[in-house]
Design a protein around this motif. Structure first.
Motif, PDB file in Angstrom:
ATOM      1  N   ASP A  30       0.827  -1.207   0.000  1.00  0.00           N
ATOM      2  CA  ASP A  30       0.000   0.000   0.000  1.00  0.00           C
ATOM      3  C   ASP A  30       0.863   1.259   0.000  1.00  0.00           C
ATOM      4  OD1 ASP A  30      -2.702   1.411   0.549  1.00  0.00           O
ATOM      5  OD2 ASP A  30      -1.423   2.100   2.191  1.00  0.00           O
ATOM      6  N   ASN A  31       1.917   1.255   0.788  1.00  0.00           N
ATOM      7  CA  ASN A  31       2.807   2.418   0.824  1.00  0.00           C
ATOM      8  C   ASN A  31       3.497   2.612  -0.530  1.00  0.00           C
ATOM      9  OD1 ASN A  31       4.420   4.394   2.742  1.00  0.00           O
ATOM     10  ND2 ASN A  31       5.941   3.366   1.496  1.00  0.00           N
ATOM     11  N   ARG A  68       6.309   2.193 -10.924  1.00  0.00           N
ATOM     12  CA  ARG A  68       6.621   0.763 -10.885  1.00  0.00           C
ATOM     13  C   ARG A  68       6.743   0.313  -9.425  1.00  0.00           C
ATOM     14  NH1 ARG A  68       8.700  -3.010 -14.400  1.00  0.00           N
ATOM     15  NH2 ARG A  68       9.996  -4.661 -13.493  1.00  0.00           N
ATOM     16  N   VAL A  69       6.242  -0.877  -9.146  1.00  0.00           N
ATOM     17  CA  VAL A  69       6.342  -1.507  -7.831  1.00  0.00           C
ATOM     18  C   VAL A  69       6.919  -2.898  -8.034  1.00  0.00           C
ATOM     19  CG1 VAL A  69       5.119  -2.333  -5.794  1.00  0.00           C
ATOM     20  CG2 VAL A  69       4.391  -0.199  -6.896  1.00  0.00           C
ATOM     21  N   GLU A  70       7.980  -3.203  -7.319  1.00  0.00           N
ATOM     22  CA  GLU A  70       8.624  -4.513  -7.414  1.00  0.00           C
ATOM     23  C   GLU A  70       8.541  -5.215  -6.057  1.00  0.00           C
ATOM     24  OE1 GLU A  70      12.586  -3.882  -8.728  1.00  0.00           O
ATOM     25  OE2 GLU A  70      12.011  -3.067 -10.689  1.00  0.00           O
ATOM     26  N   CYS A 120      14.782 -15.881   5.416  1.00  0.00           N
ATOM     27  CA  CYS A 120      13.811 -15.496   4.393  1.00  0.00           C
ATOM     28  C   CYS A 120      13.721 -13.983   4.322  1.00  0.00           C
ATOM     29  CB  CYS A 120      12.439 -16.077   4.728  1.00  0.00           C
ATOM     30  SG  CYS A 120      12.438 -17.875   4.883  1.00  0.00           S
ATOM     31  N   PHE A 121      13.395 -13.482   3.142  1.00  0.00           N
ATOM     32  CA  PHE A 121      13.305 -12.033   2.988  1.00  0.00           C
ATOM     33  C   PHE A 121      12.089 -11.670   2.162  1.00  0.00           C
ATOM     34  CE2 PHE A 121      15.524 -13.149  -0.917  1.00  0.00           C
ATOM     35  CZ  PHE A 121      14.942 -12.320  -1.862  1.00  0.00           C
ATOM     36  N   LEU A 122      11.649 -10.429   2.394  1.00  0.00           N
ATOM     37  CA  LEU A 122      10.618  -9.789   1.592  1.00  0.00           C
ATOM     38  C   LEU A 122      11.140  -8.416   1.223  1.00  0.00           C
ATOM     39  CD1 LEU A 122       7.651  -9.285   0.536  1.00  0.00           C
ATOM     40  CD2 LEU A 122       7.181  -8.405   2.830  1.00  0.00           C
ATOM     41  N   SER A 123      11.137  -8.099  -0.052  1.00  0.00           N
ATOM     42  CA  SER A 123      11.596  -6.787  -0.495  1.00  0.00           C
ATOM     43  C   SER A 123      10.516  -6.133  -1.339  1.00  0.00           C
ATOM     44  CB  SER A 123      12.904  -6.895  -1.297  1.00  0.00           C
ATOM     45  OG  SER A 123      12.683  -7.566  -2.523  1.00  0.00           O
ATOM     46  N   VAL A 124      10.309  -4.835  -1.099  1.00  0.00           N
ATOM     47  CA  VAL A 124       9.334  -4.036  -1.847  1.00  0.00           C
ATOM     48  C   VAL A 124      10.041  -2.754  -2.264  1.00  0.00           C
ATOM     49  CG1 VAL A 124       7.122  -2.855  -1.812  1.00  0.00           C
ATOM     50  CG2 VAL A 124       7.406  -5.002  -0.560  1.00  0.00           C
ATOM     51  N   LEU A 131      11.427   4.308  -2.447  1.00  0.00           N
ATOM     52  CA  LEU A 131      12.117   3.596  -1.379  1.00  0.00           C
ATOM     53  C   LEU A 131      12.373   2.153  -1.784  1.00  0.00           C
ATOM     54  CD1 LEU A 131      10.057   4.794   1.748  1.00  0.00           C
ATOM     55  CD2 LEU A 131      12.338   5.563   1.071  1.00  0.00           C
ATOM     56  N   ALA A 132      13.432   1.596  -1.216  1.00  0.00           N
ATOM     57  CA  ALA A 132      13.724   0.162  -1.331  1.00  0.00           C
ATOM     58  C   ALA A 132      13.714  -0.409   0.085  1.00  0.00           C
ATOM     59  CB  ALA A 132      15.077  -0.063  -2.002  1.00  0.00           C
ATOM     60  N   ILE A 133      12.735  -1.241   0.367  1.00  0.00           N
ATOM     61  CA  ILE A 133      12.526  -1.763   1.721  1.00  0.00           C
ATOM     62  C   ILE A 133      12.723  -3.272   1.691  1.00  0.00           C
ATOM     63  CG2 ILE A 133      10.917  -1.971   3.647  1.00  0.00           C
ATOM     64  CD1 ILE A 133       9.514   0.524   2.623  1.00  0.00           C
TER      65      ILE A 133
END
Length: 405
Positions: A302-303, A313-315, A325-329, A388-390
């Motif tokens: 959402d952010n 673009r959203v990745e 384990c990782f999650l990247s947005v 941002l890269a989170i």
């Protein structure tokens, strides 16, 4: 409180005094016992002799006072009686000497026990004095003066480390109280704004005698929008409070499946905003609360969509980094000053505070709290081109580690 602590301090001092006195008494008793046994076994087999000259022949007669005689020595009956008499007298003298040694040692031990108790009390008081000072200082500290510190000086001993630990705890407590005050103030402000708007809409409708049904309907539609914003704000505050309290349940969660569900639900919104969503979702599982993990992924997506640019673009990616384990947005968006990144993780913080888009600046703060509750590492980086890269790096799942082992 002060009387109770004083009584407790006296009890500790009494226990230390008794401990010091008891240890000295025990060590003194052991020392005297060893000394007594050494003296008692020091000379039973030592033969003493005395020489005398007979008046008749000028011969010398040896009188042996020990318990054993040298080999080859022959004594007459009279000489044997004299030797036995001397030996008996020597034994009596020795027994009397040992008795005097025992009595005098006991008297000396009793005197030194009293001295040890007095010295133990003085030493205990000196040892406890820094603790009493720290206790008095801590009792004076409250929410109004939590900035005060013990600031104990001296060598780096156990008391100094204890004082430094307490100072560190007070520092964290001060930071938590300041954060709580800011949170309450910001929450009050965020809640006051929609309430003021609601009151204004109702007042305008009530005070207008010529208001039509269509105008009433339009006002009520605005009130519904404001009410929905308040509901989202309260729900976000509840999730934030729940995540900061910690996890009530832990189970295996399909992180890739959660990310896929969130992206499918956000598909229509992405098409409305002309956003390109790129997903690289690899199967991976984490241990945690499924509801909170789902909220974490949903808030990040959402952010990324809310603070984006046209044709942006959203990745989104999930996978494993070693055993974790990782999650990247990652998203495109307006440029974010690097110094603002940490502020965006605090409640009610956003780049444009005047924006009226229904967001309250709680999304990333909730993400940070959920990540902390799961002992996950959260990395937020401002992209050079904007956005941002989170990345959220979760701990290794216990079951997967056991299977690998």
């Amino acid at each position: 409180m002060g009387l109770t602590s004083q009584i407790s301090g006296m009890r500790v001092r009494l226990r230390l005094t008794l401990l010091y006195g008891g240890l000295f008494l025990l060590s003194g008793a052991v020392l005297l016992t060893i000394t007594y046994l050494l003296v008692a076994h020091s000379g039973p087999n030592v033969a003493m002799s005395a020489q005398s000259t007979t008046p008749s022949g000028g011969q010398s007669v040896s009188i042996f006072l020990g318990e054993t005689l040298p080999a080859g020595v022959q004594l007459s009956e009279a000489q044997r009686r004299v030797v036995e008499a001397f030996q008996e007298q020597a034994r009596q003298q020795r027994a009397e000497l040992m008795h005097q040694l025992l009595v005098q040692s006991g008297v000396a031990l009793a005197i030194m026990a009293v001295v040890a108790v007095v010295l133990g009390r003085l030493v205990a008081g000196r040892v406890l004095r820094p603790l009493q000072t720290m206790t008095a200082t801590i009792q004076r500290i409250s929410a109004r003066n939590v900035h005060e510190r013990l600031a104990v000086t001296g060598p780096r001993d156990e008391l100094k480390r204890l004082a430094d630990t307490v100072d560190g705890l007070l520092g964290r407590l001060e930071s938590a109280l300041d954060s709580h005050k800011r949170f309450v103030a910001n929450a009050a402000h965020e809640l006051r704004t929609p309430l003021t708007l609601e009151h204004a809409l109702l007042e305008e409708t009530v005070l207008d005698p010529d208001a039509t049904v269509e105008e009433f309907r339009a006002q009520f539609e605005e009130l519904m929008v404001v009410s929905e914003q308040q509901a989202r704000l309260l729900e976000s505050l509840l999730v934030l409070a729940t995540s900061e309290r910690g996890l009530d349940r832990r189970e295996s969660v399909d992180l890739s499946g959660v990310a896929g569900d969130v992206l499918r639900a956000a598909g229509p919104r992405a098409r409305r905003q002309d956003l390109t969503v790129a997903a690289e979702v690899e199967p991976t599982r984490v241990t945690g609360d499924p509801a909170l993990v789902g909220r974490l992924v949903a808030n990040l997506v959402d952010n990324a969509m809310s603070y984006n640019v046209p044709d942006g673009r959203v990745e989104v990616a999930t996978g494993t980094d070693g055993v974790r384990c990782f999650l990247s947005v990652t998203n495109t968006g307006p440029p974010v000053p690097p110094e603002m990144v940490d502020q965006l993780l605090s409640p009610f913080q956003r780049l444009d505070r005047t924006a009226d888009d229904g967001h309250h600046g709680l999304g990333l703060s909730i993400v940070r709290s959920i990540a902390a509750a799961h002992s996950a590492d959260l990395t937020v980086r401002a992209r050079p081109g904007g956005g941002l890269a989170i990345k959220v790096l979760f701990p290794a799942e216990e079951r997967r580690l056991n299977d690998a082992g």
